[in-house]
Scaffold this motif. Structure first.
Motif, PDB file in Angstrom:
ATOM      1  N   PHE B  37       1.011  -1.213  -0.134  1.00  0.00           N
ATOM      2  CA  PHE B  37      -0.111  -0.125   0.060  1.00  0.00           C
ATOM      3  C   PHE B  37       0.763   1.163   0.039  1.00  0.00           C
ATOM      4  O   PHE B  37       1.627   1.549   0.879  1.00  0.00           O
ATOM      5  N   CYS B  38       0.997   1.768  -1.219  1.00  0.00           N
ATOM      6  CA  CYS B  38       1.826   3.069  -1.326  1.00  0.00           C
ATOM      7  C   CYS B  38       1.126   4.298  -1.261  1.00  0.00           C
ATOM      8  O   CYS B  38       0.224   4.630  -2.114  1.00  0.00           O
ATOM      9  N   CYS B  39       1.394   5.230  -0.420  1.00  0.00           N
ATOM     10  CA  CYS B  39       0.776   6.595  -0.500  1.00  0.00           C
ATOM     11  C   CYS B  39       1.603   7.539  -1.291  1.00  0.00           C
ATOM     12  O   CYS B  39       3.047   7.330  -1.221  1.00  0.00           O
ATOM     13  N   ILE B  40       0.981   8.381  -1.889  1.00  0.00           N
ATOM     14  CA  ILE B  40       2.082   9.548  -2.783  1.00  0.00           C
ATOM     15  C   ILE B  40       1.779  10.718  -1.886  1.00  0.00           C
ATOM     16  O   ILE B  40       0.459  11.331  -2.207  1.00  0.00           O
ATOM     17  N   MET B  41       2.766  11.691  -1.900  1.00  0.00           N
ATOM     18  CA  MET B  41       2.700  12.948  -1.517  1.00  0.00           C
ATOM     19  C   MET B  41       3.428  13.761  -2.022  1.00  0.00           C
ATOM     20  O   MET B  41       4.442  13.671  -2.534  1.00  0.00           O
ATOM     21  N   VAL B 183      -1.311  -0.706  -4.409  1.00  0.00           N
ATOM     22  CA  VAL B 183      -2.362   0.521  -4.066  1.00  0.00           C
ATOM     23  C   VAL B 183      -1.334   1.689  -4.321  1.00  0.00           C
ATOM     24  O   VAL B 183      -0.220   1.860  -3.855  1.00  0.00           O
ATOM     25  N   LEU B 184      -1.870   2.744  -5.181  1.00  0.00           N
ATOM     26  CA  LEU B 184      -1.324   3.892  -5.223  1.00  0.00           C
ATOM     27  C   LEU B 184      -2.428   4.970  -4.543  1.00  0.00           C
ATOM     28  O   LEU B 184      -3.422   4.726  -5.275  1.00  0.00           O
ATOM     29  N   TYR B 185      -2.041   5.537  -3.598  1.00  0.00           N
ATOM     30  CA  TYR B 185      -3.022   6.339  -3.104  1.00  0.00           C
ATOM     31  C   TYR B 185      -2.782   7.853  -2.801  1.00  0.00           C
ATOM     32  O   TYR B 185      -1.401   7.867  -2.072  1.00  0.00           O
ATOM     33  N   ILE B 186      -2.974   8.762  -3.509  1.00  0.00           N
ATOM     34  CA  ILE B 186      -2.664  10.057  -3.437  1.00  0.00           C
ATOM     35  C   ILE B 186      -3.328  10.846  -2.051  1.00  0.00           C
ATOM     36  O   ILE B 186      -4.565  10.816  -1.917  1.00  0.00           O
ATOM     37  N   THR B 187      -2.434  11.553  -1.285  1.00  0.00           N
ATOM     38  CA  THR B 187      -3.013  12.235  -0.245  1.00  0.00           C
ATOM     39  C   THR B 187      -2.154  13.431   0.050  1.00  0.00           C
ATOM     40  O   THR B 187      -1.020  13.621  -0.292  1.00  0.00           O
ATOM     41  N   ILE B 200       5.577   5.459   1.926  1.00  0.00           N
ATOM     42  CA  ILE B 200       5.293   6.725   1.355  1.00  0.00           C
ATOM     43  C   ILE B 200       6.256   7.256   0.225  1.00  0.00           C
ATOM     44  O   ILE B 200       7.567   7.256   0.753  1.00  0.00           O
ATOM     45  N   PHE B 201       5.588   7.835  -0.642  1.00  0.00           N
ATOM     46  CA  PHE B 201       6.580   8.410  -1.769  1.00  0.00           C
ATOM     47  C   PHE B 201       6.444   9.730  -1.927  1.00  0.00           C
ATOM     48  O   PHE B 201       5.262  10.239  -1.968  1.00  0.00           O
ATOM     49  N   PHE B 202       7.491  10.673  -1.308  1.00  0.00           N
ATOM     50  CA  PHE B 202       7.418  12.107  -1.242  1.00  0.00           C
ATOM     51  C   PHE B 202       7.816  12.600  -2.642  1.00  0.00           C
ATOM     52  O   PHE B 202       9.042  12.201  -3.050  1.00  0.00           O
ATOM     53  N   MET B 203       7.045  13.554  -3.168  1.00  0.00           N
ATOM     54  CA  MET B 203       7.426  14.163  -4.511  1.00  0.00           C
ATOM     55  C   MET B 203       8.000  15.529  -4.377  1.00  0.00           C
ATOM     56  O   MET B 203       7.625  16.203  -3.451  1.00  0.00           O
ATOM     57  N   SER B 204       8.789  15.848  -5.373  1.00  0.00           N
ATOM     58  CA  SER B 204       9.318  17.235  -5.512  1.00  0.00           C
ATOM     59  C   SER B 204       7.944  18.136  -6.400  1.00  0.00           C
ATOM     60  O   SER B 204       7.165  17.510  -6.874  1.00  0.00           O
ATOM     61  N   SER B 205       8.365  19.404  -6.268  1.00  0.00           N
ATOM     62  CA  SER B 205       7.551  20.261  -7.171  1.00  0.00           C
ATOM     63  C   SER B 205       7.765  20.039  -8.551  1.00  0.00           C
ATOM     64  O   SER B 205       8.780  19.347  -8.999  1.00  0.00           O
ATOM     65  N   ARG B 206       6.870  20.583  -9.368  1.00  0.00           N
ATOM     66  CA  ARG B 206       6.983  20.352 -10.766  1.00  0.00           C
ATOM     67  C   ARG B 206       8.162  20.844 -11.277  1.00  0.00           C
ATOM     68  O   ARG B 206       8.811  21.935 -10.966  1.00  0.00           O
TER      69      ARG B 206
END
Lengths: 254, 250
Positions: B37-41, B183-187, B200-206
């Motif tokens: 179960f992976c959340c993407i932030m 699961v990919l879950y955006i929150t 949890i995967f943390f993303m950079s800005s665009r």
């Protein structure tokens, strides 16, 4: 339909009363003018019954109705197909837009005359002429509907791999219903009027043909009784066919 | 074989105003196993929704590779995708909305699922007569009905009141454990991510890329008010104060 009241009178009664008022006004002017050019409602009714029983009114109505039905479905089928393609594909829209504007502005009379000259004074030319007059209006309406289709809802179908037939029937088509119904309603009203002209100019039967003969004899009573007979048929189609379909399709809006 | 393998060299959109290409995802790489179960932030506009569209096969216009169970998304098994808005067909009843997407062998499961979501009484209602929370339950039921191997959820419980949101989260976790899916879950809610996720995967800005992949060591079943959630959250904030803005300390 909303239930409305005017001075405490409910909808159906209002409709009945306004029709009665119209008839009364007609009767008044007919009596007052006392002229052959304006027969009274009563005379028209007697004339209608006479034509129904002894004359060929049922036959002529049937012939005209058949032409209306065939032209209606031809115009709708072609119009919906072209409208969908133009609404969904920009290239087709750009290529066909000029022709569409031309078709929209082509006078009905010109189309009728040309069809009769090119294809002869036959049934095919008559139906073709009526269909050509109507289908550009269907195209415009359906194209608008196809453009307004919600992309996000189509994506739902695509993500969940909804089979294409189900996607078309359950996601795409319901969004077009209001446009199709508007086309059908406007189409019915327009088509029967054009059919009469086509019959007047080049057929040897039908309501339009008969109206031409009555015109030559200045038989205004018969002209009115034939007209009202056909208006009656169109109203029956609206109330018994189109309105119930409309109610059924817009049930979810309640 | 991993359940999800994503390797995007770049994904661009034409910018309508300037006419230039706008890069949304760049050098974006991650893998998710079955049963994870992976959340993407990440900050707004960093390409999270774009990522789900690539994984679902909705968007195929990008440079790179996406594989779902070893196949390209458009030919892989049907995923469950819960969009940010419910996206129900207003002209179909609740039941018909679910029937619309159901695969033949799952048709008998609709009733049980409606029961679980507590919407059985509304099976024949049209979406516009339902509250926002109800509509989201229907959308979740539609997402889960085919017991997909891949679940994609885009802020699914946004703006729901807490008891309902928690209840739906539990339903989601149950379905996840039962189907052993990916699961990919955006929150945007770090506590929610910690409560739900294995990772949890943390993303950079665009243009978005992954700045941190963080494992949550917290055994299930978890409770949303467990102190451990707050503890993990504080630890993360201390270590990486600007993480939620997509910035890692160099």
């Amino acid at each position: 339909m909303k239930h409305y009241k005017l001075m405490g009178i409910s909808g159906p009664w209002l409709r009945f009363l306004s029709s009665l008022l119209f008839l009364a006004a007609w009767q008044f002017f007919a009596t007052y003018s006392n002229s052959d050019f304006l027969p009274s409602p009563n005379q028209v009714l007697i004339n209608f019954v006479d034509h129904m029983i002894q004359g060929d009114l049922p036959f002529q109505l049937g012939i005209t109705l058949m032409r209306v039905v065939v032209s209606f479905f031809t115009a709708m089928a072609i119009g919906v197909a072209v409208g969908l393609i133009m609404g969904r594909y920009q290239r087709w829209d750009a290529s066909l837009d000029g022709v569409l504007i031309l078709a929209l502005n082509l006078p009905a009379l010109v189309v009728i005359i040309l069809c009769y000259i090119w294809f002869g004074l036959g049934e095919f030319a008559a139906i073709l002429a009526v269909s050509i007059n109507k289908f550009p209006l269907v195209v415009v309406n359906v194209r608008e509907g196809a453009r307004a289709v919600n992309q996000e809802l189509l994506e739902v179908g695509s993500v969940f791999r909804v089979p294409s037939k189900r996607l078309f029937l359950k996601i795409f088509l319901p969004q077009l219903y209001p446009y199709l119904l508007a086309s059908a309603r406007a189409g019915l009203a327009l088509i029967w009027k054009i059919v009469l002209i086509v019959e007047l100019l080049g057929r040897s039967n039908g309501v339009g043909f008969k109206l031409g003969i009555f015109f030559q004899f200045f038989d205004i009573t018969s002209i009115l009784s034939y007209s009202f007979a056909f208006i009656g048929i169109v109203m029956i189609i609206e109330y018994l066919l189109i309105a119930p379909i409309d109610r059924r399709l817009s049930e979810w809006r309640k | 074989m991993k359940s999800i393998e994503i390797n995007i060299i770049n994904k661009t959109y034409p910018d309508k105003k300037s006419g230039k290409e706008l890069c949304v995802l760049k050098d974006f790489e991650f893998k998710v196993s079955r049963g994870e179960f992976c959340c993407i932030m990440g900050p707004s506009g960093c390409g999270k929704t774009t990522l789900l569209n690539l994984a679902s096969g909705l968007d195929t216009d990008f440079a790179g590779e996406v594989f779902i169970n070893g196949k390209t998304p458009s030919i892989s098994a049907t995923p469950g995708y819960m969009f940010q808005s419910p996206r129900l067909m207003p002209w179909l009843t609740v039941r018909e909305n679910i029937e619309l997407v159901v695969l033949e062998n799952n048709a008998s499961k609709i009733d049980a699922l409606l029961e679980e979501m507590a919407i059985s009484d509304f099976a024949n209602a049209y979406p516009q007569n339902l509250s926002g929370g109800m509509q989201r339950r229907v959308a979740l039921a539609r997402t889960l009905i085919n017991e997909p191997q891949l679940l994609l959820l885009d802020e699914p419980f946004l703006s729901l009141d807490l008891p309902i949101a928690n209840r739906l989260r539990d339903s989601l976790i149950r379905a996840f454990l039962k189907n052993n899916c990916a699961v990919l879950y955006i929150t945007h809610d770090l506590s929610e991510a910690i409560y739900l996720a294995d990772k949890i995967f943390f993303m950079s800005s665009r243009p978005g890329s992954i700045v941190l992949e963080h494992k949550i060591n917290f055994k299930r079943p978890r409770s949303p008010d467990n102190n451990k959630i707050e503890k993990i959250r504080m630890q993360l904030k201390q270590h990486y104060p600007k993480l939620l803005s997509g910035i890692m300390p160099s």
